[in-house]
Enzyme design. Structure first.
Site, PDB file in Angstrom:
ATOM      1  CG  ASN A  48      11.081   6.862  63.513  1.00 27.45           C
ATOM      2  OD1 ASN A  48      11.670   6.117  64.301  1.00 27.45           O
ATOM      3  ND2 ASN A  48      11.119   8.184  63.622  1.00 27.45           N
ATOM      4  CD1 TRP A  49       8.188   0.918  63.960  1.00 29.10           C
ATOM      5  CD2 TRP A  49       9.058  -0.797  65.111  1.00 29.10           C
ATOM      6  NE1 TRP A  49       7.888  -0.230  63.274  1.00 29.10           N
ATOM      7  CE2 TRP A  49       8.418  -1.304  63.965  1.00 29.10           C
ATOM      8  CE3 TRP A  49       9.686  -1.702  65.982  1.00 29.10           C
ATOM      9  CZ2 TRP A  49       8.372  -2.665  63.678  1.00 29.10           C
ATOM     10  CZ3 TRP A  49       9.644  -3.065  65.688  1.00 29.10           C
ATOM     11  CH2 TRP A  49       8.989  -3.529  64.551  1.00 29.10           C
ATOM     12  CE  LYS A  50       8.091   9.286  65.867  1.00 27.03           C
ATOM     13  NZ  LYS A  50       7.731  10.675  65.900  1.00 27.03           N
ATOM     14  CG  HIS A  56      13.299  12.189  63.508  1.00 31.13           C
ATOM     15  ND1 HIS A  56      12.600  12.923  64.429  1.00 31.13           N
ATOM     16  CD2 HIS A  56      12.378  11.488  62.800  1.00 31.13           C
ATOM     17  CE1 HIS A  56      11.308  12.684  64.285  1.00 31.13           C
ATOM     18  NE2 HIS A  56      11.150  11.810  63.302  1.00 31.13           N
ATOM     19  CD  GLU A 100      10.339  12.632  67.344  1.00 25.67           C
ATOM     20  OE1 GLU A 100      10.854  11.506  67.413  1.00 25.67           O
ATOM     21  OE2 GLU A 100       9.165  12.826  66.974  1.00 25.67           O
ATOM     22  CD  GLU A 108       9.906  13.051  59.250  1.00 24.27           C
ATOM     23  OE1 GLU A 108       9.027  12.193  59.221  1.00 24.27           O
ATOM     24  OE2 GLU A 108      10.726  13.136  60.173  1.00 24.27           O
ATOM     25  N   GLY A 159       3.543  13.962  64.679  1.00 17.47           N
ATOM     26  CA  GLY A 159       2.820  13.513  65.876  1.00 17.47           C
ATOM     27  C   GLY A 159       1.705  14.447  66.327  1.00 17.47           C
ATOM     28  CB  SER A 163       0.216  13.798  61.214  1.00 18.29           C
ATOM     29  OG  SER A 163       0.641  14.302  62.465  1.00 18.29           O
ATOM     30  N   GLY A 197       5.597   7.632  61.568  1.00 16.93           N
ATOM     31  CA  GLY A 197       5.936   7.400  62.971  1.00 16.93           C
ATOM     32  C   GLY A 197       4.841   6.619  63.679  1.00 16.93           C
ATOM     33  N   GLY A 198       3.949   7.340  64.348  1.00 14.40           N
ATOM     34  CA  GLY A 198       2.917   6.726  65.195  1.00 14.40           C
ATOM     35  C   GLY A 198       2.188   5.554  64.568  1.00 14.40           C
TER      36      GLY A 198
HETATM   37  C1  PEP Z   1       8.274  10.649  62.335  1.00 10.69           C
HETATM   38  O1  PEP Z   1       8.575  10.156  63.412  1.00 10.69           O
HETATM   39  O2  PEP Z   1       9.160  10.883  61.516  1.00 10.69           O
HETATM   40  C2  PEP Z   1       6.876  10.975  62.070  1.00 10.69           C
HETATM   41  C3  PEP Z   1       6.575  11.456  60.895  1.00 10.69           C
HETATM   42  O3  PEP Z   1       5.973  10.736  63.078  1.00 10.69           O
HETATM   43  P1  PEP Z   1       4.378  10.753  62.941  1.00 10.69           P
HETATM   44  O4  PEP Z   1       4.019   9.941  61.726  1.00 10.69           O
HETATM   45  O5  PEP Z   1       3.887  10.153  64.200  1.00 10.69           O
HETATM   46  O6  PEP Z   1       3.962  12.178  62.759  1.00 10.69           O
END
Ligand code: PEP
Length: 244
Positions: A6-8, A93, A95, A163, A169, A206, A227-228
């Protein structure tokens, strides 16, 4: 096993092309035992689609509209995403649940639109740190499942991602017994609510190359939502190649 990146809200078109071709290069001629999909911002979907055309990478979007068409300025429908070449769409999500005040009912509409369009929705569920500290985590997630998972689903048309919000993050990752508890609870919910219990359940929060191997040991894990680290072609690919 399924790995989602997930590049957000990251990457312009040129960076998206570089990142997707970087992942393809890292995975080239390697034994890949999972399906891998990237989820770029809307405006990069078409360029990434062209970049990954002859590769084993798949394409997904980060969200879709609760509407199908009409006067909804700024929205992108599930049908439009399918038409652009997406196979998957992330819905619910945290966010968006938190930052955009999306309700379980909104998420159910998105899931239904995605299914109707031929997309595979990945429904995100998870508890806040307050929910966890107050002992409400399981109830919160069950409510999210009750109100956002439709009846007509099976392992080929939907996925669920657990999640925990406090893990996204932050660098904080639940231990395997805690992840297992939630994955098993989601499985039990599927069984008890007459849904296909072989649906893939992903973990997200994470994940990196140092903790992924351990997380893969969780029973019932169907993949990862990353994500990151999905913005780093080499580390993301390394995690994909850990699947055996
Ligand atoms: C996400 O965006 O769903 C996520 C899990 O981010 P990260 O891996 O950065 O915690």
């Amino acid at each position: 096993m399924f790995i989602a990146g997930n590049w957000k809200l990251n990457c312009n078109i040129s960076e998206a092309k570089t990142l997707s071709s970087g992942i393809i290069k890292c995975l080239l001629n390697k034994e890949l035992n999972c399906e891998v999909a990237v989820f770029p911002p809307y405006i990069c979907l078409d360029s990434v689609k062209k970049t990954i055309e002859d590769s084993n990478l798949k394409l997904g979007a980060q969200d879709c509209s609760i509407h199908k068409s009409g006067a909804y300025t700024g929205d992108i429908s599930a049908n439009m995403l399918f038409d652009t070449g997406c196979k998957y769409v992330i819905v619910g999500h945290s966010e968006r649940r938190t930052g955009k005040c999306e309700s379980n009912n909104d998420i159910l509409s998105k899931v239904n639109n995605a299914l109707e369009a031929g997309l595979i929705p990945i429904i995100c569920v998870g508890e806040s740190v307050e929910d966890r500290d107050d002992g409400r985590a399981i109830d919160v997630i069950k409510k999210q499942l009750d109100e956002s998972v439709p009846k007509n689903i099976n392992k080929n048309n939907i996925m669920i991602a657990y999640e925990p919000i406090w893990a996204i993050g932050t660098g904080r990752v639940p231990n395997n017994s805690s992840i297992n508890e939630m994955l098993n609870m989601i499985k039990d919910w599927l069984v008890n609510n007459e849904r296909d219990s072989s649906i893939n359940i992903l973990y997200g929060g994470s994940v990196n190359k140092s903790n992924a191997e351990e997380i893969f040991l969780c029973s019932n894990i169907g993949g990862l939502l990353i994500g990151g680290v999905s913005l780093k072609a080499d580390e993301f690919s390394e995690i994909c190649l850990m699947v055996n």
